[in-house]
Design a protein around this motif. Structure first.
Motif, PDB file in Angstrom:
ATOM      1  N   VAL A 265       0.993  -0.880   0.048  1.00  0.00           N
ATOM      2  CA  VAL A 265      -0.521  -0.149  -0.444  1.00  0.00           C
ATOM      3  C   VAL A 265       0.764   1.196   0.812  1.00  0.00           C
ATOM      4  CG1 VAL A 265      -1.582   1.724   1.781  1.00  0.00           C
ATOM      5  CG2 VAL A 265      -2.296  -0.985   1.348  1.00  0.00           C
ATOM      6  N   ASN A 266       1.920   1.395   0.738  1.00  0.00           N
ATOM      7  CA  ASN A 266       2.794   2.217   1.395  1.00  0.00           C
ATOM      8  C   ASN A 266       3.511   2.471  -0.152  1.00  0.00           C
ATOM      9  OD1 ASN A 266       2.716   3.731   3.835  1.00  0.00           O
ATOM     10  ND2 ASN A 266       3.232   1.457   4.222  1.00  0.00           N
ATOM     11  N   GLN A 267       3.681   1.674  -0.842  1.00  0.00           N
ATOM     12  CA  GLN A 267       4.662   1.462  -2.364  1.00  0.00           C
ATOM     13  C   GLN A 267       3.366   2.261  -3.381  1.00  0.00           C
ATOM     14  OE1 GLN A 267       4.867  -0.741  -5.453  1.00  0.00           O
ATOM     15  NE2 GLN A 267       5.770  -2.012  -4.503  1.00  0.00           N
ATOM     16  N   ALA A 268       2.636   2.411  -3.610  1.00  0.00           N
ATOM     17  CA  ALA A 268       1.384   2.347  -4.189  1.00  0.00           C
ATOM     18  C   ALA A 268       1.083   4.236  -4.077  1.00  0.00           C
ATOM     19  CB  ALA A 268      -0.513   2.114  -4.214  1.00  0.00           C
ATOM     20  N   LEU A 269       0.989   4.582  -2.381  1.00  0.00           N
ATOM     21  CA  LEU A 269       0.981   5.513  -2.027  1.00  0.00           C
ATOM     22  C   LEU A 269       1.791   6.635  -2.716  1.00  0.00           C
ATOM     23  CD1 LEU A 269      -0.180   5.888   1.568  1.00  0.00           C
ATOM     24  CD2 LEU A 269      -1.176   7.021  -0.615  1.00  0.00           C
ATOM     25  N   VAL A 270       3.177   6.237  -2.574  1.00  0.00           N
ATOM     26  CA  VAL A 270       4.198   6.791  -3.689  1.00  0.00           C
ATOM     27  C   VAL A 270       4.697   7.432  -4.524  1.00  0.00           C
ATOM     28  CG1 VAL A 270       7.264   6.809  -3.231  1.00  0.00           C
ATOM     29  CG2 VAL A 270       6.368   6.139  -1.238  1.00  0.00           C
ATOM     30  N   ASN A 271       4.022   5.682  -5.216  1.00  0.00           N
ATOM     31  CA  ASN A 271       4.158   6.394  -6.994  1.00  0.00           C
ATOM     32  C   ASN A 271       2.640   7.356  -6.757  1.00  0.00           C
ATOM     33  OD1 ASN A 271       5.032   3.779  -6.903  1.00  0.00           O
ATOM     34  ND2 ASN A 271       3.624   2.327  -6.745  1.00  0.00           N
ATOM     35  N   ALA A 272       1.853   7.762  -6.273  1.00  0.00           N
ATOM     36  CA  ALA A 272       0.303   7.609  -6.699  1.00  0.00           C
ATOM     37  C   ALA A 272       1.334   9.521  -6.341  1.00  0.00           C
ATOM     38  CB  ALA A 272      -0.386   7.846  -5.453  1.00  0.00           C
ATOM     39  N   ARG A 273       2.078   9.875  -5.283  1.00  0.00           N
ATOM     40  CA  ARG A 273       2.854  10.904  -5.232  1.00  0.00           C
ATOM     41  C   ARG A 273       3.435  11.371  -6.100  1.00  0.00           C
ATOM     42  NH1 ARG A 273       5.096  10.851  -0.123  1.00  0.00           N
ATOM     43  NH2 ARG A 273       3.110  10.055   0.962  1.00  0.00           N
TER      44      ARG A 273
END
Ligand code: NDP
Length: 299
Positions: A265-273
């Motif tokens: 989930v955090n990897q996806a958060l970083v990608n989206a940012r």
């Protein structure tokens, strides 16, 4: 009238009929749950952005990259088998991606492509919810792509020492050398002997192998579980099932378990940012991931 109908059926506000695009290039693409996380989070933030899982074989990567540039994609993830071969198409590399030598996220700025490795960043953000890596004495089992990303990013986030334990000695020793020579942390390699005892004083211990991954949930690490110390953070990269045998044993010994879901989930958060400049809703992402994998999250 047509616009009203369209708005009624479509989950996003309609600034026009063209969405911004992001996605993933891999093969096989069908099992990748990131699409569920990203689409749910974009929708919850009222962003007119799509995430598309694309089946891209090794010999079509160049075409896919040209297509993404041609269509003005915000960026894309790349997974197996493209994480290293993508490097030749990039204009810039983030510092950790350069050390790791692999990229899982590409940002497209008007044709200028920057490569990032957000697997390790996702792990460190997830780790920070239970323990700061600053000054940590870490042990990482495994020396593949996930282990490398976790080791390098944890070292850059302040871990003091990192011991790599791996079945194949050459791969383990090579990762330890990369971390020792190219980051501020000290690192060493230990051969994975039978019933391996976790070194005394270890504060964060990570399974970065694929042991325990669905459908082989009965598998676990050949480690002496009596050497788990209470209070130690014990993490897993395996996200399905979330509570692996490794984590269950650690929890029974009084350790703090950290599932692989947080890393995903955090990897996806970083990608989206990186793609949108926005911080999306982690809870929405967690729920979408649970639903996509058909699981209930323990933490
Ligand atoms: P790699 O194939 O690059 O590496 C696999 C690692 O597991 C190697 O170190 C390998 O050892 C070790 N290994 C495999 N089988 C055994 C075994 N029977 N006994 C001991 N060691 C073993 O894979 P990745 O690093 O890309 O992925 C590893 C896991 O991480 C996967 O389950 C993947 O799904 C997960 N992952 C999770 C993410 C998340 O966000 N939660 C993100 C990325 C990956 P050896 O070198 O000896 O072959």
């Amino acid at each position: 009238m047509i616009l009203a109908l369209y708005q009624h059926h479509y989950p996003y506000p309609v600034p026009g009929f063209v969405s911004e695009l992001t996605g993933s290039f891999s093969t096989s693409a069908a099992q990748n749950p990131t699409v569920a996380i990203m689409e749910a989070a974009y929708g919850a933030a009222d962003l007119d952005i799509r995430y598309i899982n694309c089946e891209v074989p090794a010999d079509r990567l160049a075409d896919a990259v040209r297509g993404a540039i041609g269509m003005g994609w915000l960026g894309f993830n790349c997974s197996i088998p493209h994480k290293e071969s993508i490097l030749e198409y990039l204009d810039d590399l983030a510092p950790s991606a350069r050390i790791i030598g692999a990229v899982n996220t590409v940002v497209n700025n008007d044709g200028h492509l920057t490569g990032e490795n957000t697997d390790g960043q996702g792990f460190v953000q997830s780790l920070r919810t239970v323990r700061d890596p600053q000054g940590a004495q870490m042990v990482i089992f495994g020396a593949g792509g996930a282990a490398k990303a976790i080791a390098v990013e944890s070292a850059l986030a302040g871990a003091e020492s990192i011991t790599i334990v791996n079945r194949t000695a050459e791969r383990g020793a090579s990762l330890a050398a990369v971390v020792d020579e190219q980051t501020p942390a000290t690192a060493d390699f230990q051969p994975w002997t039978a019933n391996y005892p976790i070194p005394e004083g270890s504060t964060i211990v990570v399974n970065a192998t694929s042991l325990g991954f669905h459908p082989h949930a009965e598998q676990t690490l050949d480690v002496d579980f009596s050497t788990f110390a209470p209070g130690m953070v014990v993490a897993d990269v395996v996200a399905n099932p979330p509570m692996t045998r490794w984590l269950q044993s650690a929890q029974e010994a009084g350790c703090v378990p950290l599932t692989g879901l947080g890393m995903l989930v955090n990897q996806a958060l970083v990608n989206a940012r990186l793609w949108t400049g926005r911080t999306l809703d982690a809870d929405v992402m967690h729920k979408a991931l649970e639903q996509a994998l058909g699981i209930a999250t323990p933490n």
